[in-house]
Motif scaffolding. Structure first.
Motif, PDB file in Angstrom:
ATOM      1  N   GLY A 157      81.227 -10.404  44.333  1.00 45.61           N
ATOM      2  CA  GLY A 157      81.580 -10.883  44.541  1.00 45.61           C
ATOM      3  C   GLY A 157      81.794 -12.130  42.998  1.00 45.61           C
ATOM      4  N   ILE A 158      81.407 -11.548  42.284  1.00 42.32           N
ATOM      5  CA  ILE A 158      81.807 -11.893  40.318  1.00 42.32           C
ATOM      6  C   ILE A 158      83.640 -12.178  40.804  1.00 42.32           C
ATOM      7  N   CYS A 159      83.057 -13.373  40.019  1.00 43.71           N
ATOM      8  CA  CYS A 159      84.947 -13.744  39.612  1.00 43.71           C
ATOM      9  C   CYS A 159      84.855 -14.077  38.462  1.00 43.71           C
ATOM     10  N   ILE A 160      86.304 -13.912  37.738  1.00 45.37           N
ATOM     11  CA  ILE A 160      86.406 -13.779  36.372  1.00 45.37           C
ATOM     12  C   ILE A 160      88.122 -14.818  36.487  1.00 45.37           C
ATOM     13  N   PRO A 161      87.744 -16.061  35.800  1.00 46.66           N
ATOM     14  CA  PRO A 161      89.454 -16.659  35.702  1.00 46.66           C
ATOM     15  C   PRO A 161      89.669 -15.901  34.814  1.00 46.66           C
ATOM     16  N   ILE A 162      91.075 -15.535  35.062  1.00 50.15           N
ATOM     17  CA  ILE A 162      91.858 -14.762  33.811  1.00 50.15           C
ATOM     18  C   ILE A 162      92.556 -15.822  32.517  1.00 50.15           C
ATOM     19  N   LYS A 163      92.510 -16.723  32.240  1.00 50.69           N
ATOM     20  CA  LYS A 163      92.775 -17.641  31.739  1.00 50.69           C
ATOM     21  C   LYS A 163      91.328 -16.875  29.928  1.00 50.69           C
ATOM     22  N   ARG A 164      89.973 -16.308  30.368  1.00 50.30           N
ATOM     23  CA  ARG A 164      89.780 -16.125  29.667  1.00 50.30           C
ATOM     24  C   ARG A 164      88.896 -15.041  29.213  1.00 50.30           C
ATOM     25  N   ILE A 165      89.987 -14.130  30.005  1.00 47.40           N
ATOM     26  CA  ILE A 165      90.196 -12.421  29.430  1.00 47.40           C
ATOM     27  C   ILE A 165      90.776 -12.541  28.528  1.00 47.40           C
TER      28      ILE A 165
ATOM     29  N   THR B 194      71.992 -12.578  50.443  1.00 45.48           N
ATOM     30  CA  THR B 194      71.860 -11.766  49.625  1.00 45.48           C
ATOM     31  C   THR B 194      72.193 -11.920  48.348  1.00 45.48           C
ATOM     32  N   MET B 195      71.070 -11.448  46.987  1.00 45.03           N
ATOM     33  CA  MET B 195      72.255 -11.977  46.219  1.00 45.03           C
ATOM     34  C   MET B 195      71.944 -10.397  45.196  1.00 45.03           C
ATOM     35  N   TYR B 196      73.113 -10.270  44.870  1.00 38.62           N
ATOM     36  CA  TYR B 196      72.767  -8.675  44.036  1.00 38.62           C
ATOM     37  C   TYR B 196      72.908  -9.131  42.383  1.00 38.62           C
ATOM     38  N   ASN B 197      71.948  -8.157  42.039  1.00 35.43           N
ATOM     39  CA  ASN B 197      71.936  -8.118  40.157  1.00 35.43           C
ATOM     40  C   ASN B 197      73.372  -7.846  39.820  1.00 35.43           C
ATOM     41  N   THR B 198      73.946  -8.272  39.314  1.00 37.07           N
ATOM     42  CA  THR B 198      75.313  -8.077  38.357  1.00 37.07           C
ATOM     43  C   THR B 198      74.600  -7.200  36.848  1.00 37.07           C
TER      44      THR B 198
ATOM     45  N   ALA C 181      83.933  -2.006  35.794  1.00 41.71           N
ATOM     46  CA  ALA C 181      83.773  -2.700  37.334  1.00 41.71           C
ATOM     47  C   ALA C 181      85.323  -2.399  37.621  1.00 41.71           C
ATOM     48  N   GLN C 182      85.247  -2.055  38.823  1.00 41.53           N
ATOM     49  CA  GLN C 182      86.398  -2.094  40.355  1.00 41.53           C
ATOM     50  C   GLN C 182      87.205  -3.751  40.753  1.00 41.53           C
ATOM     51  N   ILE C 183      88.102  -3.642  39.492  1.00 43.76           N
ATOM     52  CA  ILE C 183      89.070  -4.992  40.133  1.00 43.76           C
ATOM     53  C   ILE C 183      89.757  -5.406  42.900  1.00 43.76           C
ATOM     54  N   CYS C 184      89.285  -5.692  42.668  1.00 46.30           N
ATOM     55  CA  CYS C 184      88.925  -5.794  44.522  1.00 46.30           C
ATOM     56  C   CYS C 184      90.310  -6.896  44.673  1.00 46.30           C
ATOM     57  N   ALA C 185      91.056  -8.109  44.268  1.00 46.79           N
ATOM     58  CA  ALA C 185      91.842  -8.621  43.815  1.00 46.79           C
ATOM     59  C   ALA C 185      91.769  -9.327  43.434  1.00 46.79           C
ATOM     60  N   THR C 186      93.073  -9.966  43.110  1.00 48.67           N
ATOM     61  CA  THR C 186      93.325 -11.252  42.027  1.00 48.67           C
ATOM     62  C   THR C 186      93.971 -12.120  42.743  1.00 48.67           C
ATOM     63  N   CYS C 187      94.230 -13.375  42.067  1.00 48.00           N
ATOM     64  CA  CYS C 187      94.692 -14.438  42.068  1.00 48.00           C
ATOM     65  C   CYS C 187      95.827 -15.325  41.371  1.00 48.00           C
ATOM     66  N   GLU C 188      96.867 -16.494  41.274  1.00 47.99           N
ATOM     67  CA  GLU C 188      97.257 -16.572  39.806  1.00 47.99           C
ATOM     68  C   GLU C 188      96.211 -17.172  38.745  1.00 47.99           C
ATOM     69  N   LYS C 189      95.253 -17.589  38.917  1.00 48.29           N
ATOM     70  CA  LYS C 189      94.030 -18.416  38.016  1.00 48.29           C
ATOM     71  C   LYS C 189      93.502 -17.222  37.932  1.00 48.29           C
ATOM     72  N   SER C 190      92.310 -16.117  38.698  1.00 50.04           N
ATOM     73  CA  SER C 190      91.259 -15.021  38.655  1.00 50.04           C
ATOM     74  C   SER C 190      91.544 -14.096  39.616  1.00 50.04           C
ATOM     75  N   ILE C 191      90.747 -13.516  38.595  1.00 51.45           N
ATOM     76  CA  ILE C 191      90.257 -12.143  39.253  1.00 51.45           C
ATOM     77  C   ILE C 191      89.092 -11.817  40.155  1.00 51.45           C
ATOM     78  N   PHE C 192      88.552 -11.393  41.034  1.00 46.56           N
ATOM     79  CA  PHE C 192      87.736 -11.018  41.636  1.00 46.56           C
ATOM     80  C   PHE C 192      87.534  -9.081  41.881  1.00 46.56           C
ATOM     81  N   LEU C 193      86.107  -9.562  41.429  1.00 45.08           N
ATOM     82  CA  LEU C 193      85.125  -7.748  41.242  1.00 45.08           C
ATOM     83  C   LEU C 193      84.200  -7.702  42.517  1.00 45.08           C
ATOM     84  N   LYS C 194      83.909  -7.009  42.906  1.00 46.06           N
ATOM     85  CA  LYS C 194      83.023  -6.177  44.114  1.00 46.06           C
ATOM     86  C   LYS C 194      81.794  -7.334  43.507  1.00 46.06           C
TER      87      LYS C 194
END
Length: 94
Positions: free
Chosen positions: A81-89, A3-7, A66-79
């Motif tokens: 399935g959206i992933c944003i690299p930290i280097k671009r925030i 299923t694809m969600y509209n963001t 949005a709500q941040i679900c998880a973070t790692c060393e290089k990215s953040i993960f939103l609800k």
């Protein structure tokens, strides 16, 4: 079937693409941003609070709430399935 969600990123339904370059000039600014991201993730998980994330993709400056679900060393993960690299925030506002 997947299923694809509209963001809703800046009133568009496209999935962003990110360049490989970083927008941060100093390591201290990057460390401060990672601390803000970690605090926003904790508030998102504990209190269900949305935060405002300002970032730059290939189309320019964007903002998402949005709500941040998880973070790692290089990215953040939103609800959804959206992933944003930290280097671009640019900024995270709680």
């Amino acid at each position: 079937m997947k299923t694809m969600y509209n963001t809703n990123i800046n009133r568009t339904t496209t999935i962003s693409q990110f360049p490989e370059t970083s927008i941060h000039q100093s390591m201290t600014a990057l460390r401060a941003l990672k601390l803000k991201i970690f605090k926003a993730m904790l508030k998102s998980k504990l209190h269900k609070i949305s935060c405002r994330i300002v970032f730059i993709d290939i189309n320019g400056l964007r903002e998402i709430e949005a709500q941040i679900c998880a973070t790692c060393e290089k990215s953040i993960f939103l609800k959804k399935g959206i992933c944003i690299p930290i280097k671009r925030i640019l900024d995270v506002n709680i």
